[in-house]
Design a protein around this motif. Structure first.
Motif, PDB file in Angstrom:
ATOM      1  N   ILE A 258     -62.260 -64.775  20.372  1.00  0.00           N
ATOM      2  CA  ILE A 258     -63.306 -65.611  20.949  1.00  0.00           C
ATOM      3  C   ILE A 258     -63.435 -65.319  22.449  1.00  0.00           C
ATOM      4  O   ILE A 258     -62.450 -65.301  23.187  1.00  0.00           O
ATOM      5  CB  ILE A 258     -63.032 -67.118  20.715  1.00  0.00           C
ATOM      6  N   GLY A 259     -64.672 -65.027  22.892  1.00  0.00           N
ATOM      7  CA  GLY A 259     -64.957 -64.910  24.315  1.00  0.00           C
ATOM      8  C   GLY A 259     -64.581 -63.599  24.969  1.00  0.00           C
ATOM      9  O   GLY A 259     -64.197 -63.580  26.143  1.00  0.00           O
ATOM     10  N   ALA A 260     -64.719 -62.462  24.267  1.00  0.00           N
ATOM     11  CA  ALA A 260     -64.504 -61.160  24.911  1.00  0.00           C
ATOM     12  C   ALA A 260     -65.665 -60.836  25.836  1.00  0.00           C
ATOM     13  O   ALA A 260     -66.809 -61.195  25.554  1.00  0.00           O
ATOM     14  CB  ALA A 260     -64.377 -60.057  23.860  1.00  0.00           C
ATOM     15  N   ALA A 261     -65.387 -60.118  26.921  1.00  0.00           N
ATOM     16  CA  ALA A 261     -66.471 -59.658  27.789  1.00  0.00           C
ATOM     17  C   ALA A 261     -67.335 -58.646  27.053  1.00  0.00           C
ATOM     18  O   ALA A 261     -68.564 -58.689  27.133  1.00  0.00           O
ATOM     19  CB  ALA A 261     -65.905 -59.038  29.058  1.00  0.00           C
ATOM     20  N   THR A 262     -66.701 -57.738  26.320  1.00  0.00           N
ATOM     21  CA  THR A 262     -67.438 -56.689  25.616  1.00  0.00           C
ATOM     22  C   THR A 262     -67.167 -56.835  24.125  1.00  0.00           C
ATOM     23  O   THR A 262     -67.500 -57.840  23.536  1.00  0.00           O
ATOM     24  CB  THR A 262     -67.058 -55.292  26.163  1.00  0.00           C
ATOM     25  N   ASN A 263     -66.549 -55.854  23.505  1.00  0.00           N
ATOM     26  CA  ASN A 263     -66.304 -55.919  22.067  1.00  0.00           C
ATOM     27  C   ASN A 263     -64.980 -56.603  21.746  1.00  0.00           C
ATOM     28  O   ASN A 263     -64.040 -56.574  22.545  1.00  0.00           O
ATOM     29  CB  ASN A 263     -66.266 -54.508  21.476  1.00  0.00           C
ATOM     30  N   ALA A 264     -64.916 -57.149  20.553  1.00  0.00           N
ATOM     31  CA  ALA A 264     -63.624 -57.590  20.050  1.00  0.00           C
ATOM     32  C   ALA A 264     -62.770 -56.367  19.721  1.00  0.00           C
ATOM     33  O   ALA A 264     -61.622 -56.262  20.152  1.00  0.00           O
ATOM     34  CB  ALA A 264     -63.804 -58.464  18.811  1.00  0.00           C
ATOM     35  N   LEU A 265     -63.355 -55.413  18.986  1.00  0.00           N
ATOM     36  CA  LEU A 265     -62.623 -54.224  18.544  1.00  0.00           C
ATOM     37  C   LEU A 265     -63.449 -52.973  18.809  1.00  0.00           C
ATOM     38  O   LEU A 265     -64.625 -52.915  18.470  1.00  0.00           O
ATOM     39  CB  LEU A 265     -62.310 -54.318  17.050  1.00  0.00           C
ATOM     40  N   LYS A 266     -62.811 -51.970  19.402  1.00  0.00           N
ATOM     41  CA  LYS A 266     -63.496 -50.715  19.677  1.00  0.00           C
ATOM     42  C   LYS A 266     -62.593 -49.552  19.288  1.00  0.00           C
ATOM     43  O   LYS A 266     -61.424 -49.504  19.669  1.00  0.00           O
ATOM     44  CB  LYS A 266     -63.851 -50.604  21.158  1.00  0.00           C
ATOM     45  N   ALA A 267     -63.154 -48.604  18.530  1.00  0.00           N
ATOM     46  CA  ALA A 267     -62.405 -47.424  18.112  1.00  0.00           C
ATOM     47  C   ALA A 267     -63.150 -46.169  18.549  1.00  0.00           C
ATOM     48  O   ALA A 267     -64.342 -46.022  18.298  1.00  0.00           O
ATOM     49  CB  ALA A 267     -62.213 -47.416  16.601  1.00  0.00           C
ATOM     50  N   SER A 268     -62.421 -45.258  19.181  1.00  0.00           N
ATOM     51  CA  SER A 268     -62.983 -43.996  19.651  1.00  0.00           C
ATOM     52  C   SER A 268     -61.924 -42.923  19.498  1.00  0.00           C
ATOM     53  O   SER A 268     -60.723 -43.200  19.582  1.00  0.00           O
ATOM     54  CB  SER A 268     -63.400 -44.127  21.120  1.00  0.00           C
ATOM     55  N   ASP A 269     -62.359 -41.685  19.285  1.00  0.00           N
ATOM     56  CA  ASP A 269     -61.403 -40.574  19.241  1.00  0.00           C
ATOM     57  C   ASP A 269     -61.362 -39.827  20.568  1.00  0.00           C
ATOM     58  O   ASP A 269     -60.872 -38.711  20.641  1.00  0.00           O
ATOM     59  CB  ASP A 269     -61.755 -39.607  18.097  1.00  0.00           C
ATOM     60  N   ALA A 270     -61.867 -40.445  21.606  1.00  0.00           N
ATOM     61  CA  ALA A 270     -61.827 -39.832  22.932  1.00  0.00           C
ATOM     62  C   ALA A 270     -60.383 -39.626  23.367  1.00  0.00           C
ATOM     63  O   ALA A 270     -59.539 -40.504  23.208  1.00  0.00           O
ATOM     64  CB  ALA A 270     -62.556 -40.708  23.941  1.00  0.00           C
ATOM     65  N   GLY A 271     -60.100 -38.442  23.917  1.00  0.00           N
ATOM     66  CA  GLY A 271     -58.767 -38.175  24.417  1.00  0.00           C
ATOM     67  C   GLY A 271     -58.115 -36.942  23.841  1.00  0.00           C
ATOM     68  O   GLY A 271     -57.157 -36.423  24.398  1.00  0.00           O
ATOM     69  N   SER A 272     -58.594 -36.438  22.701  1.00  0.00           N
ATOM     70  CA  SER A 272     -58.116 -35.162  22.140  1.00  0.00           C
ATOM     71  C   SER A 272     -56.605 -35.103  21.970  1.00  0.00           C
ATOM     72  O   SER A 272     -55.931 -34.205  22.468  1.00  0.00           O
ATOM     73  CB  SER A 272     -58.593 -33.993  23.016  1.00  0.00           C
ATOM     74  N   SER A 273     -56.066 -36.065  21.243  1.00  0.00           N
ATOM     75  CA  SER A 273     -54.613 -36.081  21.026  1.00  0.00           C
ATOM     76  C   SER A 273     -54.179 -35.110  19.937  1.00  0.00           C
ATOM     77  O   SER A 273     -53.003 -34.784  19.825  1.00  0.00           O
ATOM     78  CB  SER A 273     -54.178 -37.488  20.618  1.00  0.00           C
ATOM     79  N   GLY A 274     -55.117 -34.689  19.096  1.00  0.00           N
ATOM     80  CA  GLY A 274     -54.776 -33.866  17.939  1.00  0.00           C
ATOM     81  C   GLY A 274     -54.656 -34.671  16.666  1.00  0.00           C
ATOM     82  O   GLY A 274     -54.592 -34.113  15.579  1.00  0.00           O
ATOM     83  N   THR A 275     -54.598 -35.997  16.782  1.00  0.00           N
ATOM     84  CA  THR A 275     -54.583 -36.891  15.625  1.00  0.00           C
ATOM     85  C   THR A 275     -55.819 -37.772  15.693  1.00  0.00           C
ATOM     86  O   THR A 275     -56.043 -38.481  16.679  1.00  0.00           O
ATOM     87  CB  THR A 275     -53.321 -37.773  15.623  1.00  0.00           C
ATOM     88  N   GLN A 276     -56.646 -37.745  14.652  1.00  0.00           N
ATOM     89  CA  GLN A 276     -57.899 -38.484  14.676  1.00  0.00           C
ATOM     90  C   GLN A 276     -57.666 -39.990  14.601  1.00  0.00           C
ATOM     91  O   GLN A 276     -56.840 -40.467  13.824  1.00  0.00           O
ATOM     92  CB  GLN A 276     -58.790 -38.052  13.510  1.00  0.00           C
ATOM     93  N   THR A 277     -58.396 -40.720  15.423  1.00  0.00           N
ATOM     94  CA  THR A 277     -58.366 -42.179  15.329  1.00  0.00           C
ATOM     95  C   THR A 277     -58.864 -42.611  13.950  1.00  0.00           C
ATOM     96  O   THR A 277     -59.946 -42.230  13.520  1.00  0.00           O
ATOM     97  CB  THR A 277     -59.249 -42.802  16.419  1.00  0.00           C
ATOM     98  N   ASN A 278     -58.063 -43.402  13.265  1.00  0.00           N
ATOM     99  CA  ASN A 278     -58.370 -43.829  11.910  1.00  0.00           C
ATOM    100  C   ASN A 278     -57.823 -45.245  11.733  1.00  0.00           C
ATOM    101  O   ASN A 278     -56.613 -45.442  11.626  1.00  0.00           O
ATOM    102  CB  ASN A 278     -57.738 -42.885  10.887  1.00  0.00           C
ATOM    103  N   VAL A 279     -58.712 -46.242  11.764  1.00  0.00           N
ATOM    104  CA  VAL A 279     -58.254 -47.622  11.731  1.00  0.00           C
ATOM    105  C   VAL A 279     -59.035 -48.439  10.710  1.00  0.00           C
ATOM    106  O   VAL A 279     -60.228 -48.240  10.506  1.00  0.00           O
ATOM    107  CB  VAL A 279     -58.368 -48.284  13.121  1.00  0.00           C
ATOM    108  N   ALA A 280     -58.331 -49.348  10.070  1.00  0.00           N
ATOM    109  CA  ALA A 280     -58.953 -50.289   9.139  1.00  0.00           C
ATOM    110  C   ALA A 280     -59.047 -51.647   9.826  1.00  0.00           C
ATOM    111  O   ALA A 280     -58.040 -52.196  10.275  1.00  0.00           O
ATOM    112  CB  ALA A 280     -58.128 -50.398   7.860  1.00  0.00           C
TER     113      ALA A 280
END
Length: 464
Positions: A258-280
C-alpha cells in the motif's frame, strides 16, 4: 546335570536382558526431541561497531552509530524479540550508518516476538504519519543493509545468504558514499535492503517494510522467496517496493502493498548477469500505488520489462495509477499471466488497467470493468472510495495523500465471503521455488491460492 541347569539359567537371564535392552532401545527411538538451536558467539555488548559476527540474544536491544560489516564466511544472527537500532540523522553517509554484509545475515523473529531493525523513536514516525506529517518518514535516517560480495574475495561464489522472518525493517535511505561500486553512486538514497549475491538465497517472510526514501528493496541477482510480507509508504518521489534486476530468480507471493511511489513489483533483466530474471508474482494485493512517481507513464502495480520473464497470477490491483505493464522489450514469449482482479474508483484509473505504454491485454479469467467503482472487491475493513482520485489523479506529493491511502492502520484487506475474488484464483501452476531449503533457515512457500489476493478465506496466505 547341575552344571547344565546353571548354563541354561545363565542363557535365560542373558536373553531376558537383551530383550529388555532391545525394548528400551525401541522406546528411545520413538522419542524425538525438538532440535536445540545453538547460540554461536552470543553478543553481550549493546553496541555494535566495525567487523561483527555472532548472535544477538533474544529480547535484547542493540545499537550501531557507525557502519558495521559482516565479513565473508561470517554470520550475524538475531534471535527472537531483538531490536537493532541505527543511530543517525540521514544528513550525510557518515551519519547514516549501514550494515555491510559480505557474509550471512539471519533475523529469526517470531509472530509472538518479532524483531526490529529500525531507528530511535520509530513509533513517533508512525504516529506523525497518521497525523499526515510525513516529513520524518523520508529522511533516510540510516543506510540500510547492503549485501554484496567483498570485492577482494577470491571465492568463486562470494557473498552470503540473507534470511529475514517476522521482522520490521524501517526508515532507511540515507545518502550513499559511492564506495559500494556498482551499487550506489555518491549521494544516492540507499535502500532498506540491497541484495546482489547471485548464487545465494534471499528469504523474506512474514515481515514489515516501511518508510524507505527510494526503493524499499532492490535485488541485483539471487535466489529469492518473498512470502507473506506487508509493505507500506515507501518512495518519496519515486522508487518501487521490490525492484528486481538481472539474475533474480524466484517467487513473490501473498504480499500486501500500500502506498508505493512507483510500482509495487518491478522485474527487469537489466544488468547482464548471465542469468535471466525469472520471477513468479502471485496472490499479492496492491492498493493505492504509483501516484507519487513524477516521470510520465510510470508508476502502478506490476511491471515486466527489458527481457525479464515469469508468471503473474491471482493478483488484486486496486486503485493503482497503472495496472499491469508488460513492455515490448520484456520476454513476452515466456511471461504467463491471468486471473488478475482490477478495481478503479475513477475513469482514469479504469482506463489504465493495462498500462498505455505496455502491450499486455486482458486475459480470459481477469476480473475488470470499463465503469468506475464496479467490481468492488469488498474488503472487510477498507473504503476504496475514501480518497478523491478524480481531484488528485497524480502525480502528487505525499502530503496530499491521506494516511488511509498509504498505511494499513486498522484496515482489514481480507475479502468478504461474497467477493468476486473468492474462488477466482488459478491453482494450476507451480512456484519457481529457486530456494529449496526448509526449516528455521529455509523458506516456507505458500502455494497458489484459490482466492485472488494475499489473504485466503481459509486463513492461509498473509498472516498480518
Amino acid at each position: 546335570m547341575k552344571l547344565k541347569m546353571k548354563n541354561i539359567n545363565k542363557i535365560y537371564w542373558v536373553c531376558l536382558c537383551l530383550i529388555t535392552l532391545s525394548a528400551c532401545h525401541k522406546a528411545e527411538l520413538a522419542i524425538i526431541s525438538a532440535p536445540v538451536r545453538l547460540v554461536s558467539n552470543g553478543i553481550t555488548s549493546d553496541t555494535l561497531k566495525g567487523a561483527v559476527r555472532g548472535t544477538m540474544l533474544a529480547g535484547k536491544t542493540y545499537y550501531f552509530k557507525t557502519d558495521i560489516t559482516v565479513n565473508e564466511g561470517d554470520t550475524l544472527q538475531m534471535q527472537e524479540g531483538v531490536k537493532l537500532i541505527a543511530i543517525g540523522d540521514g544528513k550525510t553517509y557518515q551519519t547514516a550508518p549501514e550494515i555491510i554484509m559480505h557474509g550471512t545475515f539471519i533475523s529469526l523473529g517470531t509472530k509472538e516476538k518479532p524483531n526490529y531493525i529500525t531507528v530511535q523513536n520509530a513509533d513517533t514516525y508512525h504516529t506523525e504519519a497518521l497525523a499526515q506529517n510525513y516529513t520524518d518518514v523520508f529522511k533516510g535516517w540510516w543506510g540500510g543493509i547492503v549485501c554484496w560480495p567483498d570485492p577482494s574475495s577470491k571465492n568463486p561464489a562470494p557473498g552470503g545468504d540473507l534470511i529475514i522472518k517476522w521482522t520490521h525493517l524501517e526508515l532507511a535511505g540515507g545518502p550513499a558514499s559511492g564506495n559500494e561500486t556498482g551499487v550506489y553512486a555518491s549521494g544516492d538514497p540507499r535502500y532498506i535492503i540491497y541484495f546482489g549475491n547471485i548464487t545465494k538465497k534471499f528469504i523474506l517472510e512474514d515481515s514489515w517494510v516501511f518508510g524507505a526514501k527510494d526503493d524499499a528493496i532492490r535485488v541485483s541477482g539471487g535466489k529469492i522467496s518473498i512470502m507473506r510480507n506487508t509493505f507500506e509508504l515507501c518512495g518519496q518521489l519515486g522508487g518501487e517496493f521490490f525492484n528486481m534486476k538481472s539474475g533474480t530468480v524466484g517467487d513473490l507471493a501473498y504480499n500486501f502493498f500500500i502506498g508505493a511511489a512507483t510500482n509495487a513489483l518491478k522485474a527487469s533483466d537489466a544488468g547482464s548477469s548471465g542469468t535471466q530474471t525469472n520471477v513468479a508474482m502471485y496472490n499479492n494485493t496492491m492498493v493505492n500505488c504509483g501516484f507519487r512517481q513524477t516521470k510520465s507513464g510510470r508508476g502502478g502495480s506490476i511491471n515486466f520489462e527489458k527481457a525479464a520473464r515469469g508468471m503473474v497470477y491471482n493478483n488484486l490491483i486496486a486503485n493503482c495509477r497503472f495496472g499491469l505493464r508488460l513492455t515490448s522489450d520484456a520476454d513476452l514469449t515466456n511471461i504467463k499471466y491471468n486471473n488478475q482482479y482490477f478495481y478503479g474508483s475513477t475513469q482514469k484509473i479504469v482506463d489504465l488497467f493495462q498500462a498505455a505504454d505496455g502491450v499486455s491485454t486482458f486475459q480470459s479469467a481477469d476480473i475488470h470493468s470499463t465503469t468506475p467503482k464496479e467490481n468492488d472487491p469488498t474488503f472487510y475493513g477498507y473504503d476504496l472510495t475514501a480518497f478523491d482520485y478524480t481531484a488528485n489523479p497524480g502525480p502528487m506529493t505525499v502530503s496530499v495523500q491521506t494516511p488511509a491511502a498509504v498505511l494499513v492502520g486498522t484496515s482489514n484487506f481480507r475479502l468478504k465471503a461474497g467477493s468476486k475474488g473468492v474462488n477466482a484464483g488459478n491453482v494450476n501452476f507451480s512456484p519457481i521455488a529457486s530456494v529449496t531449503a526448509t526449516g528455521d533457515y529455509g523458506t516456507t512457500i505458500t502455494l497458489p491460492g484459490k482466492d485472488i489476493g494475499a489473504y485466503q478465506s481459509d486463513g492461509t496466505g498473509n498472516q498480518h
